[in-house]
Design a protein around this motif. Structure first.
Motif, short mmCIF file in Angstrom:
data_model
loop_
_atom_site.label_atom_id
_atom_site.label_comp_id
_atom_site.label_asym_id
_atom_site.label_seq_id
_atom_site.Cartn_x
_atom_site.Cartn_y
_atom_site.Cartn_z
N ASP A 165 0.97 -1.18 -0.03
CA ASP A 165 0.14 -0.01 0.18
C ASP A 165 0.79 1.22 -0.06
O ASP A 165 0.59 2.33 -0.78
N TRP A 167 3.77 1.42 -1.20
CA TRP A 167 4.52 1.44 -2.48
C TRP A 167 3.58 2.20 -3.41
O TRP A 167 3.94 3.00 -4.37
N LYS A 168 2.53 1.77 -3.45
CA LYS A 168 1.50 2.30 -4.48
C LYS A 168 1.19 3.64 -4.23
O LYS A 168 1.07 4.48 -5.24
N LYS A 169 1.11 4.13 -2.93
CA LYS A 169 0.70 5.48 -2.56
C LYS A 169 1.78 6.33 -3.22
O LYS A 169 1.82 7.30 -3.66
N TYR A 170 3.07 5.95 -2.86
CA TYR A 170 4.59 6.73 -3.36
C TYR A 170 4.28 6.71 -4.82
O TYR A 170 4.48 7.80 -5.56
N LYS A 171 3.92 5.59 -5.63
CA LYS A 171 4.19 5.57 -7.13
C LYS A 171 2.89 6.63 -7.55
O LYS A 171 3.27 7.36 -8.56
N ASN A 172 1.84 6.61 -7.13
CA ASN A 172 1.00 7.51 -7.39
C ASN A 172 1.06 9.07 -7.11
O ASN A 172 0.77 9.81 -7.83
N GLN A 173 1.96 9.35 -5.96
CA GLN A 173 2.27 10.74 -5.69
C GLN A 173 3.30 11.05 -6.57
O GLN A 173 3.31 12.34 -7.06
N SER A 174 4.37 10.33 -7.07
CA SER A 174 5.31 10.58 -7.94
C SER A 174 5.06 11.01 -9.39
O SER A 174 5.75 11.41 -10.26
N LYS A 175 3.84 10.69 -9.96
CA LYS A 175 3.36 10.45 -11.34
C LYS A 175 2.91 11.98 -11.59
O LYS A 175 2.56 13.05 -10.75
#
Length: 175
Positions: A165, A167-175
């Motif tokens: 969760d 990791w997914k949150k970080y990936k969504n924020q970095s987009k």
């Protein structure tokens, strides 16, 4: 989120290691008593006992450090993952260095594999035995970082959910 270590479990492992150490010392004193089909000569018993003692001492130091180290915990925060219970000297895994996070079954145990863009700092500045173990893990899995819940006060499902969760949150924020 911070997850503490299981000191009781680490102490139990140390007790088992102490028993194995005593067995190795006894085998060194009288190697001819321990000759049988799997160990057909006293020299083989002697060599394996010495290797066992070296491995036990190394593992004992690692576990004792885990018990007494203040930074021996697992934490996930906005910077990344702090894996204070791993073999590497580099404990902080930055989110921007993580390429992929997935769940694997490695050597019969479910683990979380964290593939890194640059894993070399995690292998550098370690002793010979740790470097060998980490390089073997890189050869097998493509990364030196695998995480399980053996020393943690949580289940594997809880741990994997928290990491995936985050990791997914970080990936969504970095987009």
């Amino acid at each position: 989120m911070k997850i503490e270590k299981k000191v009781f479990k680490i102490v139990n492992i140390l007790i088992v290691i102490l028993i194995l150490f005593i067995c190795c010392v006894l085998a060194i004193q009288h190697p001819e008593k321990y000759i049988f089909i799997l160990l057909p000569s006293k020299y083989l018993v002697l060599i394996l006992s010495i290797i066992g003692i070296v491995a036990i001492i190394y593992l004992s130091f690692f576990l004792i450090r885990l018990i007494f180290a203040r930074k021996a915990f697992f934490e996930i925060n906005e910077k990344g993952i702090h894996n204070g219970l791993g073999l590497t000297k580099e404990k902080q895994i930055e989110w921007n260095n993580i390429e992929e996070v997935d769940i694997i079954n490695y050597k019969g145990i479910q683990r979380i594999r964290i593939k890194l863009y640059n894993y070399h700092p995690f292998i550098e500045n370690t002793d010979f035995i740790t470097k060998f173990i980490l390089k073997q893990t890189v050869n097998d899995l493509g990364t030196p970082i695998i995480i399980d819940n053996v020393y943690l006060k949580c289940s594997f499902d809880e741990l994997s959910k928290i990491i995936l969760d985050s990791w997914k949150k970080y990936k969504n924020q970095s987009k």
